[in-house]
Design an enzyme around this catalytic site. Sequence first.
Site, PDB file in Angstrom:
ATOM      1  N   ASP A  25      13.184   8.067  11.073  1.00 16.41           N
ATOM      2  CA  ASP A  25      12.461   8.665   9.943  1.00 16.41           C
ATOM      3  C   ASP A  25      11.437   9.682  10.437  1.00 16.41           C
ATOM      4  OD1 ASP A  25      11.906   9.048   7.272  1.00 16.41           O
ATOM      5  OD2 ASP A  25      10.485   7.379   7.149  1.00 16.41           O
ATOM      6  N   ASN A  27      11.849  13.294   9.990  1.00 14.73           N
ATOM      7  CA  ASN A  27      12.370  14.644  10.263  1.00 14.73           C
ATOM      8  C   ASN A  27      11.712  15.691   9.368  1.00 14.73           C
ATOM      9  OD1 ASN A  27      14.121  13.397  11.988  1.00 14.73           O
ATOM     10  ND2 ASN A  27      15.941  13.663  10.712  1.00 14.73           N
ATOM     11  N   GLY A  28      11.585  15.357   8.085  1.00 11.15           N
ATOM     12  CA  GLY A  28      11.017  16.316   7.126  1.00 11.15           C
ATOM     13  C   GLY A  28       9.577  16.641   7.473  1.00 11.15           C
ATOM     14  N   ARG A  29       8.803  15.606   7.798  1.00  9.53           N
ATOM     15  CA  ARG A  29       7.386  15.834   8.122  1.00  9.53           C
ATOM     16  C   ARG A  29       7.235  16.596   9.435  1.00  9.53           C
ATOM     17  NH1 ARG A  29       5.973   9.846   7.524  1.00  9.53           N
ATOM     18  NH2 ARG A  29       8.240   9.785   7.297  1.00  9.53           N
ATOM     19  N   ARG A  38      12.907  21.668   5.951  1.00 13.80           N
ATOM     20  CA  ARG A  38      13.216  20.289   6.348  1.00 13.80           C
ATOM     21  C   ARG A  38      14.440  20.201   7.250  1.00 13.80           C
ATOM     22  NH1 ARG A  38      11.056  16.004   3.662  1.00 13.80           N
ATOM     23  NH2 ARG A  38      12.986  14.855   3.911  1.00 13.80           N
ATOM     24  N   HIS A  42      15.872  17.918  10.660  1.00 17.74           N
ATOM     25  CA  HIS A  42      17.121  17.157  10.802  1.00 17.74           C
ATOM     26  C   HIS A  42      17.887  17.639  12.039  1.00 17.74           C
ATOM     27  CE1 HIS A  42      16.270  15.254   7.074  1.00 17.74           C
ATOM     28  NE2 HIS A  42      16.562  16.278   6.297  1.00 17.74           N
ATOM     29  N   LEU A 136      28.813   1.407  25.541  1.00 19.12           N
ATOM     30  CA  LEU A 136      27.830   1.295  24.459  1.00 19.12           C
ATOM     31  C   LEU A 136      28.582   1.463  23.155  1.00 19.12           C
ATOM     32  CD1 LEU A 136      24.740   1.448  23.419  1.00 19.12           C
ATOM     33  CD2 LEU A 136      25.119   3.908  23.373  1.00 19.12           C
ATOM     34  N   ILE A 196      11.594  -1.591   5.431  1.00 18.83           N
ATOM     35  CA  ILE A 196      12.979  -1.709   5.881  1.00 18.83           C
ATOM     36  C   ILE A 196      13.882  -0.702   5.166  1.00 18.83           C
ATOM     37  CG2 ILE A 196      14.937  -3.333   6.096  1.00 18.83           C
ATOM     38  CD1 ILE A 196      12.623  -4.220   7.831  1.00 18.83           C
ATOM     39  N   GLU A 208      12.996  -8.481  16.285  1.00 19.13           N
ATOM     40  CA  GLU A 208      11.615  -8.054  16.529  1.00 19.13           C
ATOM     41  C   GLU A 208      11.430  -6.664  15.924  1.00 19.13           C
ATOM     42  OE1 GLU A 208       9.310  -9.973  17.722  1.00 19.13           O
ATOM     43  OE2 GLU A 208      10.727 -11.595  18.173  1.00 19.13           O
TER      44      GLU A 208
HETATM   45  C1  IPE Z   1      15.267   5.647   5.555  1.00 16.39           C
HETATM   46  O1  IPE Z   1      14.410   6.734   5.460  1.00 16.39           O
HETATM   47  C2  IPE Z   1      16.670   6.094   5.671  1.00 16.39           C
HETATM   48  C3  IPE Z   1      17.016   6.862   6.869  1.00 16.39           C
HETATM   49  C4  IPE Z   1      16.250   7.141   7.892  1.00 16.39           C
HETATM   50  C5  IPE Z   1      18.369   7.311   6.912  1.00 16.39           C
HETATM   51  P1  IPE Z   1      13.879   7.262   4.067  1.00 16.39           P
HETATM   52  O2  IPE Z   1      13.005   8.430   4.366  1.00 16.39           O
HETATM   53  O3  IPE Z   1      14.997   7.486   3.133  1.00 16.39           O
HETATM   54  O4  IPE Z   1      13.026   6.012   3.551  1.00 16.39           O
HETATM   55  P2  IPE Z   1      11.920   5.890   2.403  1.00 16.39           P
HETATM   56  O5  IPE Z   1      12.441   6.586   1.192  1.00 16.39           O
HETATM   57  O6  IPE Z   1      10.684   6.580   2.906  1.00 16.39           O
HETATM   58  O7  IPE Z   1      11.714   4.429   2.227  1.00 16.39           O
HETATM   59  C1  IPE Z   2      14.873  10.862   8.087  1.00 19.10           C
HETATM   60  O1  IPE Z   2      13.889  11.818   7.930  1.00 19.10           O
HETATM   61  C2  IPE Z   2      16.264  11.439   7.894  1.00 19.10           C
HETATM   62  C3  IPE Z   2      16.935  11.002   6.667  1.00 19.10           C
HETATM   63  C4  IPE Z   2      16.491  10.145   5.817  1.00 19.10           C
HETATM   64  C5  IPE Z   2      18.235  11.575   6.419  1.00 19.10           C
HETATM   65  P1  IPE Z   2      13.326  12.193   6.517  1.00 19.10           P
HETATM   66  O2  IPE Z   2      14.142  13.315   5.968  1.00 19.10           O
HETATM   67  O3  IPE Z   2      13.225  11.012   5.630  1.00 19.10           O
HETATM   68  O4  IPE Z   2      11.892  12.717   6.904  1.00 19.10           O
HETATM   69  P2  IPE Z   2      10.527  12.471   6.128  1.00 19.10           P
HETATM   70  O5  IPE Z   2      10.384  11.006   5.947  1.00 19.10           O
HETATM   71  O6  IPE Z   2      10.641  13.196   4.814  1.00 19.10           O
HETATM   72  O7  IPE Z   2       9.492  13.056   7.017  1.00 19.10           O
HETATM   73 MG    MG Z   3      11.767   9.626   5.291  1.00 18.55          MG
END
Ligand code: IPE
Ligand code: IPE
Ligand code: MG
Length: 261
Positions: A25, A27-29, A38, A42, A136, A196, A208
């Site tokens: 999680d 990538n966007g930020r 964004r 990715h 793996l 989660i 864990e």
């Molecule tokens: C969880 O991330 C899913 C993936 C990393 C693929 P999200 O960015 O979708 O999760 P929420 O919406 O913040 O809970």
């Molecule tokens: C995780 O990064 C990738 C996917 C859910 C596909 P995000 O795209 O959720 O990035 P944030 O949480 O917006 O920073």
């Molecule tokens: Mg996210």
Amino acid sequence: MTFKSTTAAIPEVRAMPRHIAIIMDGNGRWARKRMLPRVAGHKRGVESVRGAVRACIERGVEHLTLFAFSSENWRRPMAEVDTLMELFVIALEREVGKLHQNGVRLRIVGDLERFGPRLNQLIADGEALTRGNSRLTLNIAANYGGRWDILQAVNRLLAERGAGAPVTEADLADRLCLAGTPEPDLFIRTGGEQRISNFLLWQLAYTELYFTDTLWPDFDTAALDAAIDSYRRRERRFGRTSEQVTEAMQAAVAAAKRVQP
Ligand code: IPE
Ligand code: IPE
Ligand code: MG
């Protein structure tokens, strides 16, 4: 089943996790901090995947499960969803050969029906090519949801034998997407959120959990090692007392000494 679940038997605890599961999680930020679209995040995220796979091979991790797209990510703007699908196609086209050369078995877990024919073909080809590899196993969770996984397992059970006999834990576990894979020892979520998000709901029973603020594109080998270090410092009790864990460990050491004096 080739192994027992953590609730059916206490597993052997090794210094190196056998199975690591990661919510990738942030990538966007990561992109936003750099005033980039964004999608740039990715794209950089794919590099972190490459690094994580390499590091897991080097460290002898047997299974790596990466959450790439959740069953709820369809709620995102259509343009972002389309871009993610394109990136998935490109990543498969570029990476499968290299994965195969490195002895990696690739599996895509999730509801694949919603993906287009092109993506489905690449998935089928990639899985078929790498089926015999065992260094793996890389599980990519795509259009995956923990609830969906449990429900599809229940529905398969019902279709196979109807609603008569009581269902055992093994009946269900054998029909989940990751059937035959030991439960994750270590769960990592990058990006700072402590939830989660409908990832492996069943399998995380005794995993864990490790949360880090590091954004996924910044998650490098040192960050992975920090997570593994944290894992090593934990006492995995599986319901027992701390004293029992110590006794079991001493007994195992004594038994090993008897085998190799
Ligand atoms: C969880 O991330 C899913 C993936 C990393 C693929 P999200 O960015 O979708 O999760 P929420 O919406 O913040 O809970
Ligand atoms: C995780 O990064 C990738 C996917 C859910 C596909 P995000 O795209 O959720 O990035 P944030 O949480 O917006 O920073
Ligand atoms: Mg996210």
